[in-house]
Design a protein around this motif. Structure first.
Motif, PDB file in Angstrom:
ATOM      1  N   CYS A  21      94.845 -51.807   0.551  1.00  0.00           N
ATOM      2  CA  CYS A  21      93.616 -52.047  -0.238  1.00  0.00           C
ATOM      3  C   CYS A  21      93.958 -52.565  -1.633  1.00  0.00           C
ATOM      4  O   CYS A  21      93.291 -53.475  -2.145  1.00  0.00           O
ATOM      5  CB  CYS A  21      92.801 -50.767  -0.345  1.00  0.00           C
ATOM      6  SG  CYS A  21      92.041 -50.251   1.200  1.00  0.00           S
ATOM      7  N   ALA A  24      95.094 -56.201  -1.307  1.00  0.00           N
ATOM      8  CA  ALA A  24      93.947 -57.066  -1.023  1.00  0.00           C
ATOM      9  C   ALA A  24      93.129 -57.319  -2.289  1.00  0.00           C
ATOM     10  O   ALA A  24      92.683 -58.438  -2.546  1.00  0.00           O
ATOM     11  CB  ALA A  24      93.080 -56.448   0.068  1.00  0.00           C
ATOM     12  N   THR A  25      92.950 -56.290  -3.085  1.00  0.00           N
ATOM     13  CA  THR A  25      92.198 -56.434  -4.336  1.00  0.00           C
ATOM     14  C   THR A  25      92.924 -57.345  -5.312  1.00  0.00           C
ATOM     15  O   THR A  25      92.309 -58.195  -5.962  1.00  0.00           O
ATOM     16  CB  THR A  25      91.973 -55.048  -4.979  1.00  0.00           C
ATOM     17  OG1 THR A  25      91.284 -54.216  -4.056  1.00  0.00           O
ATOM     18  CG2 THR A  25      91.176 -55.166  -6.263  1.00  0.00           C
ATOM     19  N   LEU A  28      92.711 -61.046  -4.174  1.00  0.00           N
ATOM     20  CA  LEU A  28      91.375 -61.623  -4.043  1.00  0.00           C
ATOM     21  C   LEU A  28      91.147 -62.854  -4.914  1.00  0.00           C
ATOM     22  O   LEU A  28      90.582 -63.848  -4.436  1.00  0.00           O
ATOM     23  CB  LEU A  28      90.319 -60.552  -4.329  1.00  0.00           C
ATOM     24  CG  LEU A  28      88.878 -60.916  -4.032  1.00  0.00           C
ATOM     25  CD1 LEU A  28      88.711 -61.271  -2.563  1.00  0.00           C
ATOM     26  CD2 LEU A  28      87.963 -59.769  -4.398  1.00  0.00           C
ATOM     27  N   ALA A  31      92.320 -65.857  -3.138  1.00  0.00           N
ATOM     28  CA  ALA A  31      91.582 -66.196  -1.920  1.00  0.00           C
ATOM     29  C   ALA A  31      90.218 -66.811  -2.211  1.00  0.00           C
ATOM     30  O   ALA A  31      89.682 -67.549  -1.389  1.00  0.00           O
ATOM     31  CB  ALA A  31      91.417 -64.952  -1.061  1.00  0.00           C
ATOM     32  N   LEU A  32      89.631 -66.522  -3.350  1.00  0.00           N
ATOM     33  CA  LEU A  32      88.275 -67.001  -3.649  1.00  0.00           C
ATOM     34  C   LEU A  32      88.138 -68.521  -3.614  1.00  0.00           C
ATOM     35  O   LEU A  32      87.166 -69.033  -3.063  1.00  0.00           O
ATOM     36  CB  LEU A  32      87.796 -66.438  -4.988  1.00  0.00           C
ATOM     37  CG  LEU A  32      87.431 -64.953  -4.969  1.00  0.00           C
ATOM     38  CD1 LEU A  32      87.056 -64.484  -6.366  1.00  0.00           C
ATOM     39  CD2 LEU A  32      86.323 -64.661  -3.997  1.00  0.00           C
TER      40      LEU A  32
END
Length: 129
Positions: A21, A24-25, A28, A31-32
């Motif tokens: 987690c 992933a944070t 991010l 990935a945006l």
């Protein structure tokens, strides 16, 4: 009596889930852009009118190209405190040409919004004052 400190996670699986987690944070923002974010002009059109006249502001920033003689940027008090048509008329008589005066007032406190508006308009239009 000595108290022992309990481990943060009861199992290795919980620790790995937490690590996943966290990764992933942190990833991010990378990935945006791959998701196809809307353009800044579309963002201005999507802001509700209760926050300010952002549809007008976005039009002035992204669609108009004429230089701006005087630009007022600030809070919502500008909507009533500055009569842009009067300032434009007076400035036009002094300059002996049509002046361009714009007011970007928003119903949102803070200098960060003023900074973003000013940055966006200065990237695309020449502003005298």
């Amino acid at each position: 009596m000595v108290k022992t400190i309990e481990p943060a996670f009861q199992s290795r699986t919980q620790a790995l889930v937490m690590l996943g987690c966290l990764l992933a944070t942190l990833l991010l923002p990378l990935a945006l852009p791959l998701l196809g974010l809307p353009s800044r002009a579309e963002v201005y059109r999507g802001i509700p009118t209760s926050a300010g006249p952002f549809n007008y502001i976005g039009h002035e920033i992204y669609e108009e190209q004429a230089p701006i003689d005087v630009l007022f940027i600030g809070g919502s008090i500008l909507w009533t405190a500055i009569d842009a048509t009067h300032v434009q008329a007076e400035l036009s008589t002094r300059l002996r040409r049509p002046a361009v005066v714009r007011v970007f007032g928003a119903n949102w406190p803070g200098l960060d919004l003023s900074y973003v508006l000013l940055r966006d308009v200065l990237e695309r239009r020449k502003v005298g004052l």
